[in-house]
Design an enzyme around this catalytic site. Structure first.
Site, short mmCIF file in Angstrom:
data_model
loop_
_atom_site.label_atom_id
_atom_site.label_comp_id
_atom_site.label_asym_id
_atom_site.label_seq_id
_atom_site.Cartn_x
_atom_site.Cartn_y
_atom_site.Cartn_z
N ASN A 12 10.41 -50.09 -18.57
CA ASN A 12 10.48 -49.78 -20.27
C ASN A 12 12.06 -50.13 -20.55
O ASN A 12 12.99 -49.40 -20.17
CB ASN A 12 10.10 -48.36 -20.64
CG ASN A 12 10.53 -47.94 -21.88
OD1 ASN A 12 10.73 -49.01 -22.66
ND2 ASN A 12 10.52 -46.94 -22.29
N TRP A 13 12.26 -51.34 -21.03
CA TRP A 13 13.76 -51.70 -21.26
C TRP A 13 13.99 -51.02 -22.79
O TRP A 13 15.31 -50.92 -23.06
CB TRP A 13 13.68 -53.20 -21.67
CG TRP A 13 13.76 -54.04 -20.22
CD1 TRP A 13 13.46 -53.50 -19.08
CD2 TRP A 13 14.17 -55.44 -20.34
NE1 TRP A 13 13.50 -54.55 -18.00
CE2 TRP A 13 13.88 -55.67 -18.74
CE3 TRP A 13 14.88 -56.42 -20.88
CZ2 TRP A 13 14.38 -56.89 -18.42
CZ3 TRP A 13 14.99 -57.63 -20.43
CH2 TRP A 13 14.74 -57.77 -19.25
N LYS A 14 13.23 -50.50 -23.42
CA LYS A 14 13.91 -49.51 -24.55
C LYS A 14 14.80 -50.66 -25.46
O LYS A 14 14.23 -51.73 -25.54
CB LYS A 14 14.72 -48.12 -24.24
CG LYS A 14 13.93 -47.41 -23.05
CD LYS A 14 14.58 -46.10 -23.10
CE LYS A 14 13.69 -45.30 -21.89
NZ LYS A 14 14.05 -44.30 -21.60
N HIS A 100 5.79 -42.36 -26.28
CA HIS A 100 6.77 -42.32 -25.68
C HIS A 100 7.61 -41.00 -26.44
O HIS A 100 7.77 -40.93 -27.56
CB HIS A 100 7.87 -43.43 -25.72
CG HIS A 100 8.89 -43.20 -24.49
ND1 HIS A 100 10.16 -42.41 -24.90
CD2 HIS A 100 8.95 -43.78 -23.24
CE1 HIS A 100 10.69 -42.36 -23.60
NE2 HIS A 100 10.13 -43.15 -22.79
N GLU A 102 10.80 -40.69 -26.95
CA GLU A 102 11.70 -40.86 -27.70
C GLU A 102 11.09 -41.60 -28.86
O GLU A 102 11.72 -41.47 -30.22
CB GLU A 102 12.37 -42.24 -27.13
CG GLU A 102 13.47 -41.76 -25.95
CD GLU A 102 13.76 -42.65 -25.07
OE1 GLU A 102 13.53 -43.96 -25.31
OE2 GLU A 102 14.33 -42.20 -24.12
N GLU A 170 6.23 -37.82 -18.22
CA GLU A 170 7.37 -38.01 -18.27
C GLU A 170 8.14 -36.70 -19.00
O GLU A 170 8.17 -36.43 -19.92
CB GLU A 170 7.71 -39.25 -19.29
CG GLU A 170 7.17 -40.43 -18.90
CD GLU A 170 8.42 -41.58 -19.56
OE1 GLU A 170 8.89 -42.39 -18.43
OE2 GLU A 170 8.50 -41.67 -20.51
N GLY A 176 16.33 -40.26 -18.35
CA GLY A 176 17.92 -41.01 -18.48
C GLY A 176 18.79 -39.69 -18.07
O GLY A 176 20.23 -40.06 -18.55
N SER A 215 14.07 -40.99 -14.67
CA SER A 215 15.14 -41.16 -13.86
C SER A 215 14.50 -41.64 -12.16
O SER A 215 15.19 -41.36 -11.14
CB SER A 215 15.85 -39.82 -13.51
OG SER A 215 16.67 -39.42 -14.62
N GLY A 236 12.82 -46.62 -16.76
CA GLY A 236 13.67 -47.05 -17.89
C GLY A 236 14.94 -47.72 -17.38
O GLY A 236 14.88 -48.89 -17.04
N GLY A 237 16.01 -47.19 -17.40
CA GLY A 237 17.18 -47.50 -17.00
C GLY A 237 17.38 -48.56 -15.74
O GLY A 237 18.04 -49.47 -15.85
#
Ligand code: PGA
Length: 253
Positions: A12-14, A100, A102, A170, A176, A215, A236-237
């Site tokens: 997930n590149w956000k 998600h 966010e 999640e 993150g 994470s 993600g990251g």
């Protein structure tokens, strides 16, 4: 013997990725994946919408799948700034993340809207990845299972609409932050979700993949992915650079 669903590693590149860097990393990942002969998982990238078309072109002849990060629950109309599930399918996506945290917090999304998005995604030929998870306060109050349970009750589509479905657990406090729940805690929540999926969908509940997200990185992925009822990860990251995501993919070689 229980047949395990084929695992999925989803990136997930956000809101990250300019075209030049994004395509450079996509090419690197494509090359890495093409060299793996014993890959046991599916690989998915969900880039920002601006990169879907160029990424689709770069991923031609690759096993890497493409997905959106959100969709509207309607097919078309006066919804400035939104993208429909049909549009995502049209451009080559086969998956979409919905609900998600966010989006739930930053865009006031409710369980109801998450469910409507999931239903629209399925009707358009996409597989929705429905996200659930507790925040730090709820965790401290030890209400994780009831929070996740309530999200499942209200965000999951009805049995007849649930032809394709993926869940992602999640914990919000792990996203993150570098913090990850103990493996026993991941096991507890994933087993609980599995039980709920069986209760709702019968045998089909055993085939639905349940991803862990929050994470995940190369150094912890093998442990997390070995937990019973963890059928992959939402990353993600550590999905932004091919070398990092490749390291996680290596957990399934
Ligand atoms: P993270 O994000 O891997 O950067 O923690 C996961 C996610 O939000 O899907």
């Amino acid at each position: 013997m229980k047949i395990k669903p084929r695992p999925l590693l989803a990136g997930n590149w956000k809101m990250n990725g300019m075209k030049s860097v994004g395509m450079r990393e996509t090419k690197k990942l494509k090359s890495f994946v093409s060299k793996q002969t014993s890959l046991r998982c599916e690989i998915l990238i969900c880039p920002p919408a601006t990169l879907l078309a160029p990424m689709k072109a770069v991923l031609k002849d690759s096993k890497i799948l493409l997905g959106g990060q959100d969709c509207h629950y309607k097919n078309a109309g006066a919804h400035t700034g939104d993208i429909s599930a049909e549009m995502l399918y049209d451009i080559g996506c086969r998956y979409v993340i919905v609900g998600h945290s966010e989006r739930r917090t930053g865009h006031n999304e409710t369980n109801r809207s998450v469910r409507d998005k999931a239903v629209s995604a399925i009707k358009s030929g996409l597989t929705p990845i429905i996200c659930v998870g507790e925040n730090q306060r709820q965790r401290k109050q030890q209400t994780t299972l009831s929070v996740v349970g309530a999200q499942l009750t209200a965000s999951l589509p009805k049995k007849e609409d649930a032809k394709k479905l993926i869940l992602a657990y999640e914990p919000i406090w792990a996203i993150g932050t570098g913090l990850v729940p103990a493996l026993e805690d991941i096991h507890l929540v994933h087993s609980y979700i599995r039980g709920r999926l069986h209760g709702r969908y019968g045998d089909y509940g055993g085939k639905i993949r349940i991803l862990y997200g929050g994470s995940v990185k190369k150094s912890n992925s093998a442990g997390i992915l070995s937990v019973d009822n963890v059928d992959g990860a939402l990353v993600g990251g550590a999905s932004l650079l091919a070398k990092d995501f490749g390291g996680i993919i290596s957990s399934y070689l």
